[in-house]
Design a protein around this motif. Structure first.
Motif, short mmCIF file in Angstrom:
data_model
loop_
_atom_site.label_atom_id
_atom_site.label_comp_id
_atom_site.label_asym_id
_atom_site.label_seq_id
_atom_site.Cartn_x
_atom_site.Cartn_y
_atom_site.Cartn_z
N SER A 1 0.81 -1.22 0.00
CA SER A 1 0.00 0.00 0.00
C SER A 1 0.85 1.27 0.00
O SER A 1 0.44 2.28 -0.57
CB SER A 1 -0.96 0.00 1.19
OG SER A 1 -0.25 -0.01 2.40
N HIS B 1 0.32 4.10 -2.71
CA HIS B 1 0.04 5.46 -2.24
C HIS B 1 0.98 6.44 -2.96
O HIS B 1 0.54 7.46 -3.50
CB HIS B 1 0.20 5.55 -0.72
CG HIS B 1 0.00 6.92 -0.19
ND1 HIS B 1 -1.23 7.36 0.25
CD2 HIS B 1 0.84 7.96 -0.04
CE1 HIS B 1 -1.12 8.62 0.65
NE2 HIS B 1 0.13 9.01 0.49
N CYS C 1 0.03 9.29 -5.89
CA CYS C 1 0.33 10.72 -5.71
C CYS C 1 1.21 11.24 -6.84
O CYS C 1 0.94 12.33 -7.39
CB CYS C 1 1.00 10.95 -4.36
SG CYS C 1 -0.10 10.66 -2.95
N LEU D 1 -5.35 5.92 -4.97
CA LEU D 1 -5.04 6.53 -3.68
C LEU D 1 -6.05 6.09 -2.62
O LEU D 1 -5.68 5.76 -1.50
CB LEU D 1 -5.03 8.06 -3.81
CG LEU D 1 -4.64 8.84 -2.56
CD1 LEU D 1 -3.23 8.48 -2.10
CD2 LEU D 1 -4.76 10.33 -2.84
N ALA E 1 -5.30 2.45 -1.74
CA ALA E 1 -4.05 2.30 -0.98
C ALA E 1 -4.22 2.62 0.49
O ALA E 1 -3.41 2.19 1.32
CB ALA E 1 -2.97 3.21 -1.58
N ASN E 2 -5.28 3.31 0.84
CA ASN E 2 -5.53 3.70 2.22
C ASN E 2 -6.62 2.86 2.88
O ASN E 2 -7.19 3.26 3.90
CB ASN E 2 -5.84 5.19 2.29
CG ASN E 2 -4.59 6.01 2.04
OD1 ASN E 2 -3.67 6.01 2.85
ND2 ASN E 2 -4.53 6.66 0.90
N SER F 1 -5.23 -2.62 -7.28
CA SER F 1 -4.13 -1.65 -7.29
C SER F 1 -3.16 -1.92 -8.43
O SER F 1 -2.77 -1.00 -9.15
CB SER F 1 -3.38 -1.68 -5.96
OG SER F 1 -4.21 -1.26 -4.90
#
Length: 130
Positions: A4, A8, A12, A56, A59-60, A71
């Motif tokens: 993750s 992330h 970004c 994003l 990933a959280n 992902s």
């Protein structure tokens, strides 16, 4: 398989690159691209930004196999779909790299579709999203 934190960071950086690509296409490439290429560039940017945001979000979330697959698919789709369109817009007809870039686009699109299906299966599997 990347975790993750990787996704992330990928999301970004991809989001930032998508904004840069959008601005670059709208300003620096405005006179260089045909209307068809401008439309293609905008599509690539749009898909990159949408899938960066989705990645994003994923990933959280607490990890699961389906979310890891999603992902991977979204990151692959961003790279192949958007990346190949950018490359096709920036290269001339007859350039040898186009023989790779053209076929990469639909594979990226299929990766996006697979990512959304995996995301749906993640929810079905009892993973709480959000």
């Amino acid at each position: 398989m990347p975790g993750s934190v990787f996704f992330h960071q990928f999301a970004c950086i991809s989001g930032a690159a998508g904004v840069i690509a959008g601005a670059f296409g709208s300003h620096a490439l405005k006179q260089r691209l045909t209307p068809y290429q401008q439309s293609s560039w905008q599509t690539a940017t749009y898909y990159q930004l949408i899938h960066s945001a989705a990645l994003l979000f994923i990933a959280n979330q607490p990890s699961s196999r389906a979310l890891q697959i999603s992902s991977n698919c979204f990151a692959t789709g961003i790279t192949l779909f958007s990346g190949s369109i950018y490359g096709l817009c920036l290269t001339k007809e007859g350039d040898k790299i186009r023989s790779f870039l053209g076929p990469a686009t639909p594979f990226g699109g299929m990766a996006f579709i697979a990512g959304w299906i995996a995301l749906a299966l993640a929810r079905r599997g009892g993973v709480r999203l959000g």
